[in-house]
Design an enzyme around this catalytic site. Sequence first.
Site, PDB file in Angstrom:
ATOM      1  N   ARG A  15       0.869  -1.177   0.392  1.00 35.59           N
ATOM      2  CA  ARG A  15       0.443   0.354  -0.129  1.00 35.59           C
ATOM      3  C   ARG A  15       1.203   1.493   0.081  1.00 35.59           C
ATOM      4  NH1 ARG A  15      -5.374  -0.302   3.302  1.00 35.59           N
ATOM      5  NH2 ARG A  15      -5.464  -2.279   2.724  1.00 35.59           N
ATOM      6  N   SER A  99      -8.854  -0.334   0.146  1.00 30.37           N
ATOM      7  CA  SER A  99      -9.589   0.324   0.878  1.00 30.37           C
ATOM      8  C   SER A  99     -10.324   1.941   1.144  1.00 30.37           C
ATOM      9  CB  SER A  99      -9.424  -0.743   2.106  1.00 30.37           C
ATOM     10  OG  SER A  99     -10.185  -0.914   2.927  1.00 30.37           O
ATOM     11  N   HIS A 100      -9.892   1.587   2.188  1.00 26.35           N
ATOM     12  CA  HIS A 100     -10.636   3.011   2.971  1.00 26.35           C
ATOM     13  C   HIS A 100      -9.458   4.592   2.664  1.00 26.35           C
ATOM     14  CE1 HIS A 100      -8.893   1.465   6.563  1.00 26.35           C
ATOM     15  NE2 HIS A 100      -7.932   2.387   6.951  1.00 26.35           N
ATOM     16  N   LYS A 109      -3.975  -6.259  -2.553  1.00 25.36           N
ATOM     17  CA  LYS A 109      -4.132  -7.405  -1.467  1.00 25.36           C
ATOM     18  C   LYS A 109      -3.982  -8.782  -2.418  1.00 25.36           C
ATOM     19  CE  LYS A 109      -7.345  -5.059   1.471  1.00 25.36           C
ATOM     20  NZ  LYS A 109      -8.994  -4.706   1.942  1.00 25.36           N
ATOM     21  N   ASP A 243     -17.385  -0.148   3.603  1.00 25.76           N
ATOM     22  CA  ASP A 243     -15.637   0.964   3.329  1.00 25.76           C
ATOM     23  C   ASP A 243     -15.522   0.616   2.095  1.00 25.76           C
ATOM     24  OD1 ASP A 243     -15.184  -2.050   2.984  1.00 25.76           O
ATOM     25  OD2 ASP A 243     -13.032  -1.561   3.708  1.00 25.76           O
ATOM     26  N   ASP A 245     -13.395  -0.834  -0.245  1.00 26.10           N
ATOM     27  CA  ASP A 245     -13.298  -1.956  -1.122  1.00 26.10           C
ATOM     28  C   ASP A 245     -14.913  -3.128  -0.725  1.00 26.10           C
ATOM     29  OD1 ASP A 245     -12.177  -2.498   1.048  1.00 26.10           O
ATOM     30  OD2 ASP A 245     -10.894  -4.091   0.692  1.00 26.10           O
ATOM     31  N   ASP A 247     -15.882  -4.837   1.474  1.00 25.50           N
ATOM     32  CA  ASP A 247     -14.663  -5.621   2.518  1.00 25.50           C
ATOM     33  C   ASP A 247     -15.349  -5.988   4.366  1.00 25.50           C
ATOM     34  OD1 ASP A 247     -13.462  -4.790   3.161  1.00 25.50           O
ATOM     35  OD2 ASP A 247     -11.258  -6.008   3.033  1.00 25.50           O
ATOM     36  N   ARG A 248     -16.247  -4.332   4.743  1.00 28.23           N
ATOM     37  CA  ARG A 248     -16.022  -3.962   5.565  1.00 28.23           C
ATOM     38  C   ARG A 248     -17.864  -3.406   5.816  1.00 28.23           C
ATOM     39  NH1 ARG A 248     -12.581  -0.700   8.897  1.00 28.23           N
ATOM     40  NH2 ARG A 248     -12.262  -0.001   7.458  1.00 28.23           N
ATOM     41  N   HIS A 331     -14.378  -6.585  10.364  1.00 31.16           N
ATOM     42  CA  HIS A 331     -14.460  -7.988   9.585  1.00 31.16           C
ATOM     43  C   HIS A 331     -15.114  -8.942   9.664  1.00 31.16           C
ATOM     44  CE1 HIS A 331     -11.589  -5.864   6.552  1.00 31.16           C
ATOM     45  NE2 HIS A 331     -10.857  -5.346   7.873  1.00 31.16           N
TER      46      HIS A 331
END
Length: 454
Positions: A15, A99-100, A109, A243, A245, A247-248, A331
């Site tokens: 990242r 992500s965020h 990832k 978020d 991406d 995933d949360r 998560h």
Amino acid sequence: MTADLSQIVKAYDVRGVVPDQWDESLAALFGAAFAAVTDARAIVVGHDMRPSSPGLSRAFARGAADQGVDVTEIGLCSTDQLYYASGAFGLPGAMFTASHNPARYNGIKMCRAGAAPVGQDTGLAEIRELVEGWLESGAPEPAAVPGTLTARDTLEDYAAYLRSLVDLTAIRPLKVVVDAGNGMGGHTVPTVLAGLPLTVVPMYFELDGTFPNHEANPLDPANIVDLRKRVVQEGADLGLAFDGDADRCFVVDENGDPVSPSAITALVAVRELARNGGSGTVIHNLITSRTVPEVVREHGGTPVRTRVGHSFIKAEMARSGAIFGGEHSAHYYFKDFWNADTGMLAALHTLAALGGQDGPLSALVAAYDRYAGSGEINSTVADQAARLAAIRAAYEGRPGITLDDLDGLTVSADDWWFNVRPSNTEPLLRLNAEAKDEATMEKIRDEALAIIRA
């Protein structure tokens, strides 16, 4: 480019800022290294809606293909949709997302076949080593026969698989406000929730990696203000926030009040235990509410406590054969989803639980929210080890108090606990405290903060 990989290769992913810290030429080297470390003949690659994602994703794919690896490109997707593809196809995968993080960031990832995590101890260090070598000596020689690049859309299959795990067809009609934060939830939610007895009120579904409305990080209370207001205005049954991406997933109740991710963990744990005959192992990290292990035991399950971080949860899921795992960061991990995390599946469980009874969400989750928590409080410190030692000295030997070092330092009594963990990347200590009531929690929180900030 000249790159300092120590700045962008983190504990669980890659990242950094594009193009300052990394670019497409470096992404191609990561693709070649990923192919080598996984020893894969084929991989799957996807990306989010950030402006830099398509180019980085394609460069990574070409880097792998140049090494003779066949690449399935699934294009725009959520991170859990990439995990779905990795699990369903039995292929290692790479997801391009930060992500965020703000728009100028991007990342990768990575996972092995079956969505098994790639972190520092499971391949990421070797990937970094290869890339660093190639930065000095030049890119690796291409294979005699390059791999192929094939586009494949997995959204419908991903949605159908999730719906096969949670039956929402018989729930009462619900009105749900969904804030996608201009992230990938705007891509996945319409398909996943299509045809269900739901009235969906969309907020910020337009895919825009510049995040024009608010950061796509629902963990920050400032970013769910719009959702909370809209739920009340619409008279909705609940609100969901994803978020960047997707995933949360975070939940707010019919009053616009945030529902603790620990309460959602407990709610989903009850449902997963019921699906598995009233038994099974449920993973929770050590900053999750005490409610979670209590509820798991009450419903016949075995709670297992882990360190914070998805690689630890996923490793323990695999080791113990756990049916479900939850973190206070929202998560949620499912055995039936290759032990990977998917906020969308947790959202479906929440909708099914609410729609399967007549009461409001606030009443439903009250049984799963038994304690007063501080949330995570960060303090900048000059010497993390010295401050942790000071906390240990202050509490060690006190009657009725236990200390443990599973992750940072946890100090526990009968009716309260707190954990202090050092950040891996910043000079910070992170405090989480919980107690039987607000007054006790505030007292313990303030005592700990006074030592940390002394």
